[in-house]
Design an enzyme around this catalytic site. Structure first.
Site: not given
Ligand code: LIP
Length: 324
Positions: A79, A97, A99-100, A102, A248
């Site tokens: 990412e 990713d 940190i998914d 964030t 993601d």
């Molecule tokens: C997030 C996603 C989440 C989505 C956010 C964002 P991040 O990823 O996992 O489902 O709604 O817009 O993309 O930015 O925390 O890695």
């Protein structure tokens, strides 16, 4: 679908490496959580709700360094480092990713994970998702099933195969628990379409919601990867989102497939559970849990029927292209 061979033993070794890496990254994520909430040091990407922190970058650096040291020939999509779509090759490629979730991370809402997928022959074959706050470790390996474990808090407990219980019937969207997300695209036209979709999924047709499905409820967990894990375990019935990226969903896709889920892309695309390059980069994702065969319908046919019904209920839209 043809997937180039990487010996089974080798893939098992990559899985063990990836689990260890996810847990090491988890420690850094926990350390970062306290720091970020104390300092408020958060940067914006495309807008004020698309967030990134020093720890997203530091975790990705850790992951890149460890992968390079152990598997120097593997390619990498991440990412924080892969801004443009490069053509995929047949080579083993980690899709990560760091940190998914964030936004959750920044707020101290404990649904945050690292998501590490391995792509081989342009398809996800191995996935590891680890939420260090709740010590939830999801793993999946092509042909070997998907599992949920709690390695730090319940190390003696054997990993549980997913789904966690025998697949229940799923006759229609009424009565379903659905994962949806607001995402970070917040223009009026897109917000209208998301809101209209949520209204129809949850609304009561007998009380004026045209096309309303009256699902049991909608949930926004805030992490695409954890949404896939929840559908794989059977806690969510469906998860749908437009606007995410391959990092993601890559790990989640193989974990879900190995748990008997149907993973698909955009409305109208083939429902053949083949997560190819088009689906990975398509930015439109849906996954439905395993459904047992009934006397009148095979589980896989019910999955396809319900995905079509879901797509007929919600609005389709294209996420904005990323800024150059
Ligand atoms: C997030 C996603 C989440 C989505 C956010 C964002 P991040 O990823 O996992 O489902 O709604 O817009 O993309 O930015 O925390 O890695």
């Amino acid at each position: 679908m043809s997937i180039p061979a990487l010996a089974d033993a080798e893939l098992q070794e990559v899985l063990a490496f990836t689990v260890a890496l996810a847990r090491k990254a988890g420690e850094l994520i926990l350390e970062g959580s306290a720091v970020i909430r104390a300092t408020g040091a958060v940067d914006e990407k495309k807008n004020a709700v698309d967030l990134v922190t020093e720890y997203d970058r530091r975790v990705e650096e850790l992951v890149v360094a460890e992968i390079k040291a152990r598997y120097p020939g593997f390619k990498f999509i991440g990412e924080e480092t892969s801004s443009a779509r490069a053509p995929m090759t047949e080579e083993p490629t980690f899709c990560v990713d760091p940190i998914d979730g964030t936004t959750n991370f920044v707020h101290g809402f404990p649904h945050v994970c690292i998501s590490l997928g391995l792509i081989l022959g342009k398809r996800p074959v191995l996935g590891v998702i680890y939420n260090p706050f709740l010590d939830e470790l999801y793993t999946g390996l092509r042909g070997h099933g998907a599992f949920l474990a709690h390695p730090a808090t319940r190390p003696a407990l054997a990993p549980a195969r997913l789904p966690l219980s025998a697949p229940r019937p799923f006759p229609n969207l009424q009565g379903a628990l659905l994962g949806v997300e607001w995402g970070s695209d917040r223009s009026a036209p897109l917000m209208d379409k998301k809101a209209a979709s949520f209204t129809r999924l949850g609304g009561n047709p007998a009380e004026g919601v045209a096309g309303g499905k009256m699902a049991h409820s909608l949930r926004s967990v805030g992490s695409a990867a954890l949404n896939y894990g929840l559908v794989a375990q059977g806690g969510l019935d469906v998860y749908w989102e437009i606007g995410c990226w391959p990092w993601d969903i890559c790990a989640g896709a193989i974990i879900a497939q190995e748990a008997g889920c149907l993973v698909a892309g955009k409305h109208g695309a083939p429902l053949d559970n083949d997560v190819d390059e088009e689906i990975l980069w398509g930015r439109k994702y849906i996954v439905i849990r395993a459904i047992g065969d009934s006397p009148t319908e095979k589980g896989v046919d019910a999955q396809k029927r319900l995905v079509r019904e879901f797509y007929d209920t919600v609005e389709d839209f294209d996420p904005p292209a990323p800024k150059a």
